[in-house]
Design a protein around this motif. Structure first.
Motif, short mmCIF file in Angstrom:
data_model
loop_
_atom_site.label_atom_id
_atom_site.label_comp_id
_atom_site.label_asym_id
_atom_site.label_seq_id
_atom_site.Cartn_x
_atom_site.Cartn_y
_atom_site.Cartn_z
N THR A 244 76.85 46.38 168.54
CA THR A 244 77.30 47.67 169.04
C THR A 244 76.60 48.76 168.23
O THR A 244 76.70 48.78 167.00
CB THR A 244 78.82 47.84 168.92
N THR A 258 67.67 58.30 169.31
CA THR A 258 67.57 57.16 170.23
C THR A 258 66.78 56.00 169.63
O THR A 258 66.62 54.97 170.30
CB THR A 258 66.92 57.61 171.54
N TYR A 261 68.86 53.11 170.04
CA TYR A 261 69.30 52.80 171.41
C TYR A 261 68.34 51.76 171.99
O TYR A 261 67.31 52.10 172.56
CB TYR A 261 69.29 54.07 172.26
N VAL A 263 68.28 48.44 174.51
CA VAL A 263 69.06 47.74 175.53
C VAL A 263 68.84 46.23 175.43
O VAL A 263 67.71 45.76 175.25
CB VAL A 263 68.65 48.24 176.93
N THR A 268 75.71 46.84 173.05
CA THR A 268 76.35 48.01 173.67
C THR A 268 75.89 49.24 172.91
O THR A 268 75.98 49.30 171.68
CB THR A 268 77.88 47.91 173.59
N ASN A 269 75.37 50.23 173.65
CA ASN A 269 74.87 51.46 173.04
C ASN A 269 75.82 52.62 173.34
O ASN A 269 76.13 52.87 174.51
CB ASN A 269 73.47 51.78 173.56
#
Length: 319
Positions: A244, A258, A261, A263, A268-269
């Motif tokens: 997470t 980001t 960030y 994927v 989970t972002n």
């Protein structure tokens, strides 16, 4: 008073004492104050101490939370000063909480020898591996969860990918992660980097912080972290671990924010402002934000039905 009546009185008194004792035992676990303010507790006065609620080596994991939580700090921090909110919060929830200071320079004079995160990240990951083994040995737990902040996300994940951590880490929760490194431009992390450094020979660049260049985008360390590692899977994540990532748009140290960030099916972002525009957390304040720590609680226990709060959070201090 008859003998029979005397016996009843005595038995009644014993029952009352036993009931009182049982009630005291049921509520014996302390409930620590949780300051949503990084600076309400003065860790400067005890630079070698631990945050409230952490490093109780007699802690026995509960059935509700069988995995102890290991906290990993960021650059220039230690096991105390970034966890004055997170540690008591998790302890109050019934978690066994542990934290270490890794990457110190023992050649520095006191109290600067309490400052962590200065060593090479891969060396620090070895310290994390040894600490997790100690936690598991003390608690009897098969697995642990990790809550990491900033540099701790890279150090902890190197442990997971290259030092056997994927076998013993269940959940990996990151605050202000920098999977692609920091010091870049572009709103989506895909712009031109301000500074690229392919060499990890940090001592010729930043003598007091051997690991600092390893967090730059072109470092050999990050290239290795994104390689397959022991798992054989490219990217920053180990496939057996649940990740997470919790980020803030106002991060002034992870640029762009980001960078964290990434994927993946097991990740989970979360950008805290997407769910709460009142949260003005910067990089540091994530560690003391009711919003961010609400996401931490949910990430550690997906069955927790409590809503993540939305409150006003200030930069730097939290709230």
């Amino acid at each position: 008073m008859s003998a029979f009546r005397s016996v009843l009185v005595i038995l009644g008194g014993l029952a009352l004492l036993i009931g009182s004792s049982a009630g005291a035992t049921a509520t014996a676990k302390p409930q620590y104050p949780v300051p949503y303010d990084l600076f309400v507790q003065d860790s400067v006065r005890d630079p070698y101490g631990s945050a409230v609620g952490s490093n109780d080596w007699n802690c026995v994991p509960s059935p509700a939370h069988p995995e102890p939580v290991v906290l990993l700090h960021g650059l220039g921090a230690n096991r105390f000063n970034l966890f004055t909110t997170i540690s008591p919060l998790l302890a109050n929830e019934g978690y066994c909480v542990f934290a270490l200071t890794y990457g110190i320079d023992e050649n520095l004079p006191a109290p600067f020898d309490s400052v962590g995160g200065l060593g090479q990240f891969d060396d620090s990951a070895v310290e994390v591996a040894e600490f997790v083994d100690r936690v598991r040995g003390s608690t009897g737990a098969q697995k642990v969860d990790i809550v990491a902040i900033s540099e701790g996300t890279l150090v902890g994940d190197y442990y997971v990918k290259y030092l056997g951590g994927e076998r013993v880490v269940d959940k990996f929760v990151s605050l202000g992660p920098l999977w692609r490194g920091s010091l870049g431009t572009g709103p989506n992390g895909d712009g031109q980097w301000i500074l690229d450094l392919a060499s990890d020979d940090a001592r010729t660049v930043i003598p007091f912080c051997a690991g600092c260049p390893q967090g730059l985008p072109a470092s050999g360390f990050l290239a290795k972290l994104w390689a397959g590692g022991e798992t054989g899977v490219a990217g920053p994540y180990a496939p057996t671990v649940t990740y997470t990532n919790i980020m803030t748009r106002y991060d002034q140290l992870v640029l762009p924010f980001t960078s964290g960030y990434v994927v993946a099916p097991n990740a989970t972002n979360i950008v805290v402002q997407d769910g709460c525009s009142q949260d003005y957390s910067d990089h540091l304040a994530l560690a003391a934000s009711r919003v961010a720590t609400g996401h931490v609680l949910h990430a550690l226990d997906l069955e927790d039905a409590r809503a993540v709060p939305c409150v006003f959070v200030t930069p730097f201090r939290g709230g």
